[in-house]
Design a protein around this motif. Sequence first.
Motif, PDB file in Angstrom:
ATOM      1  N   PRO A  88       0.814  -1.229   0.000  1.00 22.46           N
ATOM      2  CA  PRO A  88       0.000   0.000   0.000  1.00 22.46           C
ATOM      3  C   PRO A  88       0.844   1.275   0.000  1.00 22.46           C
ATOM      4  CG  PRO A  88      -0.085  -1.072   2.146  1.00 22.46           C
ATOM      5  CD  PRO A  88       0.552  -2.043   1.202  1.00 22.46           C
ATOM      6  N   PHE A  89       2.003   1.239   0.645  1.00 21.52           N
ATOM      7  CA  PHE A  89       2.881   2.407   0.624  1.00 21.52           C
ATOM      8  C   PHE A  89       3.403   2.652  -0.790  1.00 21.52           C
ATOM      9  CE2 PHE A  89       2.984   1.311   5.106  1.00 21.52           C
ATOM     10  CZ  PHE A  89       2.949   2.551   5.710  1.00 21.52           C
ATOM     11  N   LEU A  90       3.759   1.556  -1.480  1.00 21.11           N
ATOM     12  CA  LEU A  90       4.238   1.687  -2.859  1.00 21.11           C
ATOM     13  C   LEU A  90       3.149   2.243  -3.764  1.00 21.11           C
ATOM     14  CD1 LEU A  90       6.499   1.184  -4.908  1.00 21.11           C
ATOM     15  CD2 LEU A  90       5.626  -1.152  -5.188  1.00 21.11           C
ATOM     16  N   ILE A  91       1.911   1.754  -3.617  1.00 20.03           N
ATOM     17  CA  ILE A  91       0.790   2.240  -4.423  1.00 20.03           C
ATOM     18  C   ILE A  91       0.519   3.709  -4.114  1.00 20.03           C
ATOM     19  CG2 ILE A  91      -1.685   1.997  -4.836  1.00 20.03           C
ATOM     20  CD1 ILE A  91      -1.340  -1.008  -4.316  1.00 20.03           C
ATOM     21  N   MET A  92       0.566   4.071  -2.832  1.00 20.69           N
ATOM     22  CA  MET A  92       0.341   5.466  -2.457  1.00 20.69           C
ATOM     23  C   MET A  92       1.396   6.377  -3.066  1.00 20.69           C
ATOM     24  SD  MET A  92       0.237   7.271   1.332  1.00 20.69           S
ATOM     25  CE  MET A  92       2.036   7.215   1.462  1.00 20.69           C
ATOM     26  N   VAL A  93       2.645   5.916  -3.085  1.00 21.93           N
ATOM     27  CA  VAL A  93       3.730   6.715  -3.671  1.00 21.93           C
ATOM     28  C   VAL A  93       3.487   6.916  -5.160  1.00 21.93           C
ATOM     29  CG1 VAL A  93       6.181   6.679  -4.270  1.00 21.93           C
ATOM     30  CG2 VAL A  93       5.464   6.117  -1.947  1.00 21.93           C
ATOM     31  N   ILE A  94       3.130   5.838  -5.867  1.00 23.75           N
ATOM     32  CA  ILE A  94       2.907   5.921  -7.317  1.00 23.75           C
ATOM     33  C   ILE A  94       1.723   6.839  -7.631  1.00 23.75           C
ATOM     34  CG2 ILE A  94       2.258   4.603  -9.372  1.00 23.75           C
ATOM     35  CD1 ILE A  94       3.779   2.224  -8.153  1.00 23.75           C
ATOM     36  N   PHE A 176      19.174  -1.414   5.960  1.00 22.95           N
ATOM     37  CA  PHE A 176      19.493   0.018   5.925  1.00 22.95           C
ATOM     38  C   PHE A 176      18.767   0.704   4.763  1.00 22.95           C
ATOM     39  CE2 PHE A 176      22.110   3.468   4.186  1.00 22.95           C
ATOM     40  CZ  PHE A 176      22.187   4.302   5.291  1.00 22.95           C
ATOM     41  N   PHE A 177      18.812   0.097   3.591  1.00 15.57           N
ATOM     42  CA  PHE A 177      18.158   0.692   2.421  1.00 15.57           C
ATOM     43  C   PHE A 177      16.643   0.728   2.595  1.00 15.57           C
ATOM     44  CE2 PHE A 177      15.956  -0.085  -1.621  1.00 15.57           C
ATOM     45  CZ  PHE A 177      16.285   1.086  -2.298  1.00 15.57           C
ATOM     46  N   LEU A 178      16.058  -0.385   3.035  1.00 16.51           N
ATOM     47  CA  LEU A 178      14.605  -0.451   3.193  1.00 16.51           C
ATOM     48  C   LEU A 178      14.113   0.516   4.266  1.00 16.51           C
ATOM     49  CD1 LEU A 178      13.843  -4.284   2.954  1.00 16.51           C
ATOM     50  CD2 LEU A 178      13.158  -2.508   1.352  1.00 16.51           C
ATOM     51  N   THR A 179      14.875   0.614   5.375  1.00 15.20           N
ATOM     52  CA  THR A 179      14.454   1.491   6.466  1.00 15.20           C
ATOM     53  C   THR A 179      14.429   2.950   6.018  1.00 15.20           C
ATOM     54  OG1 THR A 179      15.365  -0.029   8.118  1.00 15.20           O
ATOM     55  CG2 THR A 179      14.965   2.234   8.818  1.00 15.20           C
ATOM     56  N   CYS A 180      15.523   3.384   5.396  1.00 21.10           N
ATOM     57  CA  CYS A 180      15.605   4.788   4.979  1.00 21.10           C
ATOM     58  C   CYS A 180      14.556   5.131   3.925  1.00 21.10           C
ATOM     59  CB  CYS A 180      17.012   5.094   4.442  1.00 21.10           C
ATOM     60  SG  CYS A 180      18.304   5.019   5.703  1.00 21.10           S
ATOM     61  N   SER A 181      14.441   4.275   2.908  1.00 23.28           N
ATOM     62  CA  SER A 181      13.520   4.572   1.814  1.00 23.28           C
ATOM     63  C   SER A 181      12.058   4.444   2.251  1.00 23.28           C
ATOM     64  CB  SER A 181      13.789   3.640   0.623  1.00 23.28           C
ATOM     65  OG  SER A 181      13.663   2.279   0.997  1.00 23.28           O
ATOM     66  N   SER A 182      11.756   3.467   3.111  1.00 29.26           N
ATOM     67  CA  SER A 182      10.362   3.275   3.515  1.00 29.26           C
ATOM     68  C   SER A 182       9.878   4.363   4.469  1.00 29.26           C
ATOM     69  CB  SER A 182      10.181   1.902   4.175  1.00 29.26           C
ATOM     70  OG  SER A 182      10.975   1.791   5.341  1.00 29.26           O
ATOM     71  N   TYR A 183      10.798   5.075   5.114  1.00 27.61           N
ATOM     72  CA  TYR A 183      10.409   6.223   5.931  1.00 27.61           C
ATOM     73  C   TYR A 183      10.318   7.494   5.093  1.00 27.61           C
ATOM     74  CZ  TYR A 183      10.981   3.854  10.444  1.00 27.61           C
ATOM     75  OH  TYR A 183      10.833   3.033  11.526  1.00 27.61           O
ATOM     76  N   LEU A 184      11.378   7.797   4.377  1.00 26.33           N
ATOM     77  CA  LEU A 184      11.504   9.098   3.729  1.00 26.33           C
ATOM     78  C   LEU A 184      10.517   9.289   2.583  1.00 26.33           C
ATOM     79  CD1 LEU A 184      12.983  11.779   3.560  1.00 26.33           C
ATOM     80  CD2 LEU A 184      14.673  10.680   2.074  1.00 26.33           C
ATOM     81  N   VAL A 185      10.468   8.322   1.669  1.00 23.31           N
ATOM     82  CA  VAL A 185       9.652   8.489   0.464  1.00 23.31           C
ATOM     83  C   VAL A 185       8.161   8.608   0.782  1.00 23.31           C
ATOM     84  CG1 VAL A 185       9.010   7.490  -1.766  1.00 23.31           C
ATOM     85  CG2 VAL A 185      11.384   7.365  -0.985  1.00 23.31           C
ATOM     86  N   PRO A 186       7.557   7.701   1.575  1.00 23.01           N
ATOM     87  CA  PRO A 186       6.123   7.869   1.887  1.00 23.01           C
ATOM     88  C   PRO A 186       5.812   9.162   2.637  1.00 23.01           C
ATOM     89  CG  PRO A 186       6.819   5.631   2.383  1.00 23.01           C
ATOM     90  CD  PRO A 186       8.061   6.418   2.113  1.00 23.01           C
ATOM     91  N   VAL A 187       6.722   9.606   3.508  1.00 18.72           N
ATOM     92  CA  VAL A 187       6.484  10.858   4.234  1.00 18.72           C
ATOM     93  C   VAL A 187       6.439  12.034   3.268  1.00 18.72           C
ATOM     94  CG1 VAL A 187       7.552  12.513   5.821  1.00 18.72           C
ATOM     95  CG2 VAL A 187       7.365  10.114   6.471  1.00 18.72           C
ATOM     96  N   LEU A 188       7.365  12.065   2.323  1.00 18.89           N
ATOM     97  CA  LEU A 188       7.385  13.150   1.338  1.00 18.89           C
ATOM     98  C   LEU A 188       6.115  13.154   0.489  1.00 18.89           C
ATOM     99  CD1 LEU A 188      11.108  13.034   0.126  1.00 18.89           C
ATOM    100  CD2 LEU A 188      10.038  14.750   1.605  1.00 18.89           C
ATOM    101  N   ILE A 189       5.673  11.982   0.069  1.00 17.06           N
ATOM    102  CA  ILE A 189       4.472  11.890  -0.770  1.00 17.06           C
ATOM    103  C   ILE A 189       3.223  12.244   0.036  1.00 17.06           C
ATOM    104  CG2 ILE A 189       3.015  10.364  -2.141  1.00 17.06           C
ATOM    105  CD1 ILE A 189       5.655  11.119  -3.473  1.00 17.06           C
TER     106      ILE A 189
END
Length: 390
Positions: A88-94, A176-189
């Motif tokens: 759902p986070f990926l869909i929300m980002v897209i 490390f990659f999943l943690t950073c990206s899964s926090y930052l990208v959904p928050v920005l969107i």
Amino acid sequence: EEAFGPKAGLLVGYLGWISGVANNATLPVLFLQYVLNQFYPHLYDDINALLRYGILVGITLLLTIVNYRGVEIVGKVLLFVLVVSMAPFLIMVIMGIPQVNTDRWLQTPNGETETFNDDMLDLSQSGWFPWQYAAGIALRPFINNLYWCYNGFDQGGHYSNSVTKDVFKRGMAGAFFLTCSSYLVPVLIATGASNLSQSEWTAGAFATAATEIGGKWLGNWMVVGAGLSLMALFFGEMSADSLQLMGMAELGQVPSIFATKSQYNTPTYAILLGMAVILCLIPFDFQFIIELSNVGYCFAVTMEFLAFFQLRIRKANDIQLLRKIGNSMLLIPTLLFNLLVICLASYVTYIYAVSMIAFGVVLIHATSIWRCIKRDKVGATQDAKGATPL
């Protein structure tokens, strides 16, 4: 322990464990707030305290039973959760990228610095730090949530003996990659594509933002995904905490009963003790539990960094000394950030921290006495066996 001795090792282990358990107590609380915010908004602030605690106890017991069944079943569950919760986070980002308004990223409630009056708050909210708000940003919850999202990185080491070295390296790099990206990208969107004001960003606001961006179905999926994600975090945290306590028992730092394993190869009494502490913490507010967890973790990880610095310097030769000192200086910003987290804490958190450290000191002395008694008993038994009758 190698850097400062066995007493320091026991204190760091204890502080890390109590911080991890407090961290785990936030997860059932956050899940319940997600569900209430999305499906029962009228109960979000008015739910009966006894009913709330009963639901949280049920969630905690259910998750603990699954964790008791072993690391293998937890690993399979985590893999399933990874796919379902990230979708759902990926869909929300897209869906949200075309709707992003970058001006929203820099918005504050009113664009002005707010005056923060500690005298109007109780001890669980007030503190001595003079700048609790800056330009409309509430520094205490902001810094504490940011720190909470990234703490616990050192607990990955508790799994180092359970997997191969290559698997451990790949797992840490991927985490490390999943943690950073899964926090930052959904928050920005979510902040850029929704019309939520800063005051509306409470626990469960991601589901509200997802509903606004993609529809009710996406918001509901977000709640399910968040619930599964929190469940996975609970499994991982409880596994790490119980393995840590088991390791301390195997080293003789705490009573050997905590090294007792179940038929599923899990540390039974270590899991039960962690669950008991969680049940004592879940009645409290989510932000308050985060603050308690962060302060304990600050002390533990600061001692870990100082031990790292000590060992790097002690084991360096003349050629490596300056280079290792320079590399160790990179820890200074992290140590200063730990100090900021402690400074922002409330008075109640300071009372908790002092009590926690005092109990740790008592634990150290009690363990020393227990070791001496145990050593004397073993010595007396050996003397009795070796004695020659007249």
